[in-house]
Motif scaffolding. Structure first.
Motif, PDB file in Angstrom:
ATOM      1  N   SER A  23       0.844  -1.192   0.000  1.00 37.94           N
ATOM      2  CA  SER A  23       0.000   0.000   0.000  1.00 37.94           C
ATOM      3  C   SER A  23       0.884   1.249   0.000  1.00 37.94           C
ATOM      4  N   THR A  24       0.250   2.406  -0.097  1.00 31.92           N
ATOM      5  CA  THR A  24       0.994   3.664  -0.154  1.00 31.92           C
ATOM      6  C   THR A  24       0.518   4.614   0.944  1.00 31.92           C
ATOM      7  N   LYS A  25       1.333   5.607   1.191  1.00 27.25           N
ATOM      8  CA  LYS A  25       0.972   6.687   2.098  1.00 27.25           C
ATOM      9  C   LYS A  25       1.116   8.010   1.345  1.00 27.25           C
ATOM     10  N   ASP A  26       0.196   8.922   1.612  1.00 27.87           N
ATOM     11  CA  ASP A  26       0.207  10.209   0.921  1.00 27.87           C
ATOM     12  C   ASP A  26       0.870  11.280   1.782  1.00 27.87           C
ATOM     13  N   TYR A  27       1.703  12.067   1.131  1.00 30.32           N
ATOM     14  CA  TYR A  27       2.407  13.155   1.796  1.00 30.32           C
ATOM     15  C   TYR A  27       2.298  14.420   0.955  1.00 30.32           C
ATOM     16  N   THR A  28       2.563  15.540   1.600  1.00 32.63           N
ATOM     17  CA  THR A  28       2.706  16.798   0.878  1.00 32.63           C
ATOM     18  C   THR A  28       4.119  17.308   1.101  1.00 32.63           C
TER      19      THR A  28
END
Length: 228
Positions: free
Chosen positions: A200-205
């Motif tokens: 899975s992935t994780k979202d960042y800014t």
């Protein structure tokens, strides 16, 4: 008449000056956005050596960009064989190439997607990027371990005489080297499909602030925040 002509001339000059002023104020936007695009393309392609060259040391540290990632990965990978007395040089070139291919695949898939936001700030030459990053902790190692166990058993059954010959000449180390050489290419493909592709992935800014270094724009500072 002269006063009217002078007034018109002054008006034209003022309008031209205003237009030039506005153009100058926004002149860095396209260049910074272009630099951001280049930087993110490097990251997306897994070319962290080139990406790091576009960063200050503090920015690369903030984003955990390491041009030596490949060496670190390989040391970690081969350390799992150290208890058996096996080093990288003991394996065949085909097996080593498979390991190198896995590293490239991991780097290429580390950043799954990104979007450069339309929020350029000319005051500090910054913008933000939404980045979706692979989560290593979500990798299904148990499925992969079971697959490697099955590969080992099948390979041993099909190449028993060859493996016993390797054992006779090189002992347990020789046996393990022959086994790993035999299953490594297929095991690496399993690692790609069962661990990397399914993670899975994780979202960042990422907020990236740029500065001009010579004729090139580079990432001066970076701040990473996890998206909600």
């Amino acid at each position: 008449m002269k006063k009217k002509m002078l007034s018109r001339l002054m008006a034209v000059v003022c309008v031209a000056a205003l237009a030039l002023g506005l153009t100058a104020c926004g002149s860095d936007k396209k260049e910074v956005e272009s630099a951001a695009k280049t930087f993110m393309t490097y990251c997306d392609d897994g070319d962290f050596t080139s990406a790091q060259k576009m960063c200050s040391s503090s920015a690369s540290t903030s984003l955990d960009i390491d041009e030596n990632m490949e060496d670190t990965f390989k040391k970690g990978f081969y350390s799992s064989f150290s208890s058996m007395g096996i080093s990288e040089s003991d394996l065949s070139q085909s097996a080593q190439d498979s390991v190198n291919d896995l590293m490239k695949y991991y780097k290429k898939n580390l950043i799954k997607s990104y979007t450069i936001n339309d929020d350029y700030d000319d005051n500090d030459k910054s913008l933000s990027v939404k980045v979706s990053i692979l989560d290593p902790n979500s990798m299904n190692s148990s499925t992969f371990t079971n697959s490697v166990s099955t590969l080992s058993q099948n390979y041993f059954a099909q190449h028993q005489s060859e493996l016993m010959s390797a054992y006779s000449s090189g002992g347990e180390k020789g046996l393990n080297v022959a086994l790993f050489n035999g299953i490594m290419p297929e095991a690496i493909e399993k690692a790609k499909s069962q661990m990397i592709d399914t993670a899975s992935t994780k979202d960042y800014t990422w907020k990236l602030t740029f500065e001009k270094d010579g004729g090139d724009w580079k990432v001066k500072s970076a701040k990473e925040t996890k998206a909600n």
